[in-house]
Design an enzyme around this catalytic site. Sequence first.
Site, PDB file in Angstrom:
ATOM      1  N   ARG A 231      -7.743   0.421  21.964  1.00  0.00           N
ATOM      2  CA  ARG A 231      -7.902  -0.461  23.118  1.00  0.00           C
ATOM      3  C   ARG A 231      -6.632  -0.411  23.957  1.00  0.00           C
ATOM      4  O   ARG A 231      -5.519  -0.268  23.419  1.00  0.00           O
ATOM      5  CB  ARG A 231      -8.174  -1.902  22.673  1.00  0.00           C
ATOM      6  CG  ARG A 231      -9.594  -2.140  22.196  1.00  0.00           C
ATOM      7  CD  ARG A 231     -10.638  -2.018  23.322  1.00  0.00           C
ATOM      8  NE  ARG A 231     -11.997  -2.284  22.875  1.00  0.00           N
ATOM      9  CZ  ARG A 231     -12.891  -1.363  22.497  1.00  0.00           C
ATOM     10  NH1 ARG A 231     -12.559  -0.079  22.516  1.00  0.00           N
ATOM     11  NH2 ARG A 231     -14.108  -1.707  22.126  1.00  0.00           N
ATOM     12  N   HIS A 279     -12.955   5.842  29.028  1.00  0.00           N
ATOM     13  CA  HIS A 279     -13.501   5.132  27.852  1.00  0.00           C
ATOM     14  C   HIS A 279     -14.812   5.782  27.379  1.00  0.00           C
ATOM     15  O   HIS A 279     -15.850   5.126  27.277  1.00  0.00           O
ATOM     16  CB  HIS A 279     -13.724   3.642  28.177  1.00  0.00           C
ATOM     17  CG  HIS A 279     -13.724   2.783  26.939  1.00  0.00           C
ATOM     18  ND1 HIS A 279     -13.161   1.533  26.884  1.00  0.00           N
ATOM     19  CD2 HIS A 279     -14.228   3.000  25.701  1.00  0.00           C
ATOM     20  CE1 HIS A 279     -13.312   1.017  25.681  1.00  0.00           C
ATOM     21  NE2 HIS A 279     -13.968   1.903  24.943  1.00  0.00           N
TER      22      HIS A 279
END
Length: 316
Positions: A231, A279
């Site tokens: 993350r 992502h």
Amino acid sequence: MAGTGQRVMVVKSGGPSAVPEWREHFRVLLPDTELRCWTEPGNLADIGYALVWEPDEGRLAAMPNLRLILSSAVGVEHILADRMLPRHLPILRTVPGEAADQMAEYVAWAVLHLHRGIPLLQEQQARGHWQFHDPPLASARRVGILGLGSMGARCARMLAGIGFRVSGWSRGRKAIADVACHAGQGELPRFLADLDIVVCLLPATPETRGILGTENLARLPRGACLVSAGRGQQVPERDLLAALDAGQLSRAVLDVFENEPLPAESPLWRDPRIIVTPHVASLPSREARARFIADAIRRFEQGEVLPTLYDPALGY
Ligand code: NDP
């Protein structure tokens, strides 16, 4: 009103246009389920299950008979961000085998790309310049993975299979064939000091926030490379750029960012030392996720303990 004996699941994942696909998968996989769109949930008292990505604040709390929250992704921080979240409810992390396989493919690509000096060859190509380089064998390259969960462990095995010298770091000590396993804060400095490429696959928790900031980046050997796919909050972007400018890091492959989508004005987009991917490291299909969730719901209703439930004590 829900039919007798029918479970009702509300869905917020992929937007209203994804609902027909979810409905079709669950029609086959869990036939006695009525699937409702988040924007048209009907009587909230009917709803037993909520399959969500970034649920609107307070909406889950308004469902009085909710039994299980299903994250449509591996991570759960997008659900924990709801300040009115009913904290007593279990949250399932959706981790189909396909998710770890995809992550391992991404990480293997990124590590091989850095290992074989492809960025340098691309620069040469842009200049029409023909020149050999001698990369070491993978067996001479030290790759370390922060996080040895479902993602990290699969990546470690794939990288070890290619021939890299693989090590890993987690909270509790792991035993993985051909991987040197380190555990706990006390072993982090020594782990980092012995790496050419560091791969971050940690979950987003208060403890992992900023873990690859200036202090820990300085523990890497000078000129190391970074692959960040856990993350974005784990790698402060100012510290990353400072480490690149100082030569402490030489290159980075980034799939996750402090702000997503990465803002158009971010310097990361145009930095030649950085590869940006949006992502996409692991995007398991809706079918694979529906299969995982249908199986989990059956087991949940039979009273089994689900192995990928979010653990509030650990924060992941
Ligand atoms: P897991 O929960 O299975 O594993 C997490 C790992 O991190 C474990 O090994 C755990 O240690 C370790 N860990 C957690 N906190 C600490 C800490 N404070 N110190 C040391 N080690 C720690 O998660 P997954 O492997 O399934 O997924 C990891 C993350 O990957 C997700 O949370 C998500 O953020 C990210 N992800 C990114 C995707 C992408 O497309 N970029 C897609 C999917 C996931 P221990 O084993 O001892 O518990």
